[in-house]
Every structure is written in C-alpha cells, then in structure tokens.
Motif scaffolding. Structure first.
Motif, PDB file in Angstrom:
ATOM      1  N   GLU A  78       0.809  -1.225   0.000  1.00 39.02           N
ATOM      2  CA  GLU A  78       0.000   0.000   0.000  1.00 39.02           C
ATOM      3  C   GLU A  78       0.840   1.273   0.000  1.00 39.02           C
ATOM      4  O   GLU A  78       0.302   2.377   0.038  1.00 39.02           O
ATOM      5  CB  GLU A  78      -0.927   0.008   1.215  1.00 39.02           C
ATOM      6  N   ARG A  79       2.144   1.146  -0.072  1.00 40.07           N
ATOM      7  CA  ARG A  79       3.001   2.326   0.050  1.00 40.07           C
ATOM      8  C   ARG A  79       2.771   3.311  -1.103  1.00 40.07           C
ATOM      9  O   ARG A  79       2.760   4.526  -0.902  1.00 40.07           O
ATOM     10  CB  ARG A  79       4.464   1.899   0.091  1.00 40.07           C
ATOM     11  N   ASP A  80       2.601   2.812  -2.307  1.00 37.14           N
ATOM     12  CA  ASP A  80       2.369   3.701  -3.447  1.00 37.14           C
ATOM     13  C   ASP A  80       1.072   4.481  -3.276  1.00 37.14           C
ATOM     14  O   ASP A  80       1.001   5.670  -3.603  1.00 37.14           O
ATOM     15  CB  ASP A  80       2.330   2.906  -4.755  1.00 37.14           C
ATOM     16  N   PHE A  81       0.040   3.791  -2.770  1.00 35.28           N
ATOM     17  CA  PHE A  81      -1.231   4.468  -2.519  1.00 35.28           C
ATOM     18  C   PHE A  81      -1.057   5.580  -1.489  1.00 35.28           C
ATOM     19  O   PHE A  81      -1.570   6.696  -1.664  1.00 35.28           O
ATOM     20  CB  PHE A  81      -2.282   3.465  -2.026  1.00 35.28           C
ATOM     21  N   LEU A  82      -0.345   5.268  -0.425  1.00 37.00           N
ATOM     22  CA  LEU A  82      -0.132   6.269   0.629  1.00 37.00           C
ATOM     23  C   LEU A  82       0.662   7.458   0.105  1.00 37.00           C
ATOM     24  O   LEU A  82       0.343   8.609   0.405  1.00 37.00           O
ATOM     25  CB  LEU A  82       0.597   5.635   1.814  1.00 37.00           C
ATOM     26  N   ARG A  83       1.685   7.189  -0.682  1.00 34.39           N
ATOM     27  CA  ARG A  83       2.485   8.271  -1.242  1.00 34.39           C
ATOM     28  C   ARG A  83       1.626   9.170  -2.136  1.00 34.39           C
ATOM     29  O   ARG A  83       1.700  10.404  -2.065  1.00 34.39           O
ATOM     30  CB  ARG A  83       3.661   7.723  -2.038  1.00 34.39           C
TER      31      ARG A  83
END
Length: 548
Positions: A78-83
């Motif tokens: 989910e890191r890309d979504f959070l970024r």
C-alpha cells in the motif's frame, strides 16, 4: 522522526500487510575503547566513532542501514497508494493571516502547495491579493536556506530586518531591506544564535541579543553562555555595535528585549534554562542616543565615572522583577504603568499592572486568575484579548482596560485559535482556527462589533464533516482526571477493536491542543482512530499541571 515512525507502524497495523523477512542481516556496529570521566564517574562510549558522519566506517554503516530500510518500505503493497494520497492532500494553497505593517501595507505568506517555503506577499488592503514581497525559496539553489527569527519592520514600514538560517542551523545571519527601493543596506549581522530585532521608532537603529562570536571553523561548538543585548546604529558596521545589557554575574542567564509600542521604553526579559520563569528590567528611551547608547539628560542614582560609558549604560537599566520564581509577559503600557500576564501567585495566570514610578513597582490585579489556563494576552482596540485553554481547547475572552468583561469570541467548535495580532488602536484583527478534522481557516474579527467572518479557507482535499472530534477523560493512577481527544470517521463504533494511533507528550510547558495535519488524513480515511492524551507536563491546566 518519532511521529513518522509511529505513523508508518500504525499504517502497517491498520492494513494488516504481510512484510517479507529481511534478506540482509542488520549491520553490526563495531565497538571501540572509549571512556570518559564525568565528576569522577567513568562512562563508556563504544560508539563514539559514529559522531564522525563523514568517516568511511560511518558512511558504510549508514548505507547498509538505508539499504535494509528501503527494502522493507518498498515491500509494503500500500506504500504507493499512501504516497499518492499524501502528495495529493499536501498539495493545497495555504496562507497566513495578513499583518498590518502600516496603512496600505499588509504582509501575509502563501504557499502554492508543494513549495519548500511559503512566500511573503505585500498588499495594499485585505482584499488586494498583492505582489510577491520576498521569496525565501530563492535564497539558495539547493533550498537549504530559510527565513529565521520572524523578521522585524520599522514602524513606518520603510525597513525590514530579516534573518537567514542555512542548512537547518540555529545560527542566524541578519540583513536589512529597504522596502521602498527593494535594495539591501550594507548593515548585516554575522551568523550567531541571535535573538529577535527591535527597532527604535525613528529608524536610527535596533536592539538584538547574541552570544559571543565563535571562532571560524568551530561554529558548531559555540557555547550558549554570556548572552548580551547589543545596539546597532543603522549605517555602521557591526564591529561598532555596543553592549546595552549583560549579566556577567551568571553566564547561564538568557537575555532579550523589545521596544514598547509607544517607543518610550525598552523591556528586558532575563531567564535561565527552559522553565517559563523570568526577571524583568526596563530602560527609558526618550533621549536615547544611537551613537553612544546614553539617554540624554539621564542622571544615574549611583556615582559613575564620566569616562565609563559602559557603566553609564548599565545605570540606565531599572529593575522591576529580580527573582526567577514566576513568568512575566509584557502586554503593553500606559506611560509608566506596565501591564503583564503572570503566574505569580496564580497557577492559571492573570493580568496585572505595575506602577513603575515606585521602586520595584506597585502591583495590582487587573483581570484575576480564573479556572481556565491563560495562554496569552493581546492589546487591541484598547481592550485586552485573552486566550485561555478550557480542557485543552481554545477560549477567547475580551476585557476592557479596567478589567471588566466585554464578550467572549464565539469559535466554530473544539479546536485551537491563534492570532489576534495588531496595534493597540486597531479595531480589525485576524485569527486562525483549526482542529483535528478542520483544516486552518482564517477569520477576520471586528473588535467593535464582535463579529467574525471567514477570510480565507485552506483548500485541502479532505471532507472534515465526515469525521468527529470528541473529548474524553480518563483517570490517572493518582486519581487525576486527564483529558484525551479522539478523532475518527463518523459511524465507527468505539468498542476497543479499532486500530488506534495514540500520541502523548507532557513536558516543558508545551500543551497538546487540537490542530490539523495532512499526514493524519490517510489514517482517518482508512478507518483509524487518532488519539491525543494531554498528559501532565504541558500547560493545559496552568502551572500546577506542568510542575506537579
């Protein structure tokens, strides 16, 4: 760094992601034989080598640590979504409340969204969008230089003194700008841990505080001892600046000061350490000579040699509060009558007045202590504007000069309000309100009618109406009731099963009051609960709350 780590850990918990095991072992930090002796006690420091961040060993260890950390973070699905979401929500226009320098001269800051630093704008009225006055993003190509010290305008707005800090340093270099021509004066102050600048009303010069200059090459080792107050005469080199006030009797004392709004006095505050306690001294400025620092016609009460100018300057300083047992914050003055907020004999603080015609002053209460904690006081429209904390949330009250209650300022809800700046005669002022679910909104306030109206709203891509801010109280082990704020999406059942990010801080008289942060938006949107505990050590309930 702590907040960021907690946030990332909480995000991982909320999403219940599966993080693959690390393929690389943590680097082993070598130990060296390093022992120091302090007051007869030997203390081992086997990792002293890490203090040399440029050494090959340290650089290698940092690279290995970063490699492991980057791999761990990249493995979070989910890191890309959070970024993406954080970039989106962070990209919004934000403003400061306008500040009136003089008639037809307002200053405010604006950030387009992702600028490193906000840009200062000058406008002719509060409805005029104005033009760029100063862009700190252009101070350096790499963006590591920033405005520092707040800046200080002369009363007529002709000159602006501002500080520059480079690469995050707390050492500030000061410059002076002619606001009419846009040109810089040759007057500069070399980098130092300097206090704010305060101008004389006639623009002839300014006061500032600084520590003894550090030797070239040892700036990082500069000691914060023996701070002094200097005066700089405009048009002269800093080498000609002279000491107005110092405390050679105690090198650990901090000193600073400012010129009163009427220009008749210079108020000096003397403190020690981090405790909010200070002594107060003052110097009359009528007849002040910017070349010598002497007040014309002043007769010292003690014998001073004619050729001892430094002693003559010291003799012009009058004591008002000479013990470090309470805080005293200057509000304003009517001639020789000074107004302060203080916690002397009042843990929740109060407003007092002092007749300085009497030796060490004759004091009396103007606005007594209440059950709410007084945080600050302004003087506008010849009225006192008092900022209180009621259970860690802002409450604003207005009183006349005799201490009679005029009205309360109606705020939008549970949150924090700050501002109410301006000159004593101003009837117009501004304040900013925010909360955990409310991005900062600037309000224009009419001191005569008591009416607030929205001036500017932050354009954050976030619907705060879907979230609720609630205050609860829990009991400490000694029976003390402690407040805590909870923020969460409406409709969530608070049954103890929701992923929760809990933050608490108690120390140094710092209060944890409601405020908005875009960094918390994804957490709330994904169903997380954000909790802030107002543990003791802050100023939420006055002096006893942070000392008890």
């Amino acid at each position: 760094m702590l907040k960021r780590s907690l946030f990332l850990a909480a995000i991982v918990s909320l999403l219940a992601v599966s993080i693959p095991a690390q393929s690389e072992a943590y680097p082993k930090a070598k130990k060296v034989e390093q022992t120091d002796e302090f007051h007869g006690v030997k203390v081992a420091d086997p990792f002293r080598w890490m203090e040399d961040t440029k050494s090959a060993d340290t650089q290698t260890w940092i690279e290995q640590e970063n490699r492991i950390t980057d791999a761990y973070l990249k493995s979070i699905p989910e890191r890309d979504f959070l970024r993406k979401r954080l970039t989106e929500v962070w990209n919004y226009e934000r403003y400061s409340a306008p500040r009136k320098v003089k008639d037809g001269f307002y200053i405010y800051s604006k950030n387009d969204g992702l600028q490193n630093q906000s840009v200062l704008y000058r406008s002719s009225s509060i409805t005029d969008p104005g033009k760029v006055f100063f862009d700190p993003n252009k101070l350096s190509e790499d963006g590591t230089a920033a405005l520092s010290g707040g800046g200080s305008f002369t009363e007529d707005g002709k000159y602006w003194a501002y500080g520059i800090a480079r690469s995050g340093s707390d050492r500030t270099e000061w410059r002076v700008l002619n606001t009419e021509t846009g040109e810089h004066l040759p007057d500069t102050l070399a980098p130092n841990r300097q206090g704010g600048i305060s101008w004389l009303k006639d623009n002839s010069g300014f006061f500032y505080s600084a520590f003894p200059p550090a030797e070239k090459g040892s700036e990082l080792k500069q000691e914060t001892y023996n701070q002094k107050i200097y005066f700089h005469k405009l048009g002269t080199p800093q080498s000609q600046d002279f000491v107005v006030y110092d405390r050679p009797d105690d090198k650990e004392l901090f000193v600073g000061g400012f010129v009163t709004e009427d220009g008749q006095y210079y108020i000096i505050s003397v403190g020690k350490g981090t405790r909010p306690e200070n002594m107060v001294y003052y110097m009359p400025l009528k007849g002040f000579d910017p070349s010598t620092g002497l007040v014309k016609g002043y007769q010292p009460g003690v014998a001073v040699p004619d050729n001892d100018i430094a002693a003559k300057r010291r003799s012009q300083i009058h004591p008002l509060v000479t013990t470090l047992d309470a805080s005293y914050n200057f509000i304003g003055n009517d001639g020789r009558t000074f107004y302060f907020s203080t916690d002397k004999g009042a843990p929740m603080s109060k407003v007092v007045a002092v007749d300085t015609m009497v030796k060490l002053g004759k004091w009396w209460d103007v606005i007594p202590e209440t059950k709410e904690a007084l945080q600050g006081v302004g003087l506008l429209n010849n009225q006192f504007v008092l900022n209180y904390l009621k259970d860690a949330s802002t409450m604003i009250k207005i009183y006349d000069m005799k201490g009679a209650h005029v009205r309360d300022v109606e705020l939008p809800g549970i949150g924090s309000a700050g501002g109410f700046g301006g000159r004593r005669e101003d009837s117009e002022t501004f304040y900013t309100f925010s909360s955990y679910n409310a991005p900062p909104t600037i309000y224009r306030y009419d001191m005569k009618t008591g009416k607030s109206e929205v001036f500017r709203k932050a354009g954050v891509k976030f619907d705060g109406s879907q979230y609720e801010v609630k205050q609860v109280f829990y009991t400490s082990k000694d029976g003390t009731k402690v407040p805590m704020f909870l923020t969460y999406k409406k409709g969530i059942k608070l049954d103890g099963t929701n992923p929760t990010l809990l933050y608490g801080y108690g120390g140094f008289n710092v209060s944890m009051t409601p405020g908005f942060s875009v960094a918390r938006v994804p957490w709330l949107e994904m169903g997380g609960v954000y909790a802030v505990a107002n543990i003791r050590g802050g100023a939420e309930y006055g002096k006893d709350w942070w000392t008890g």
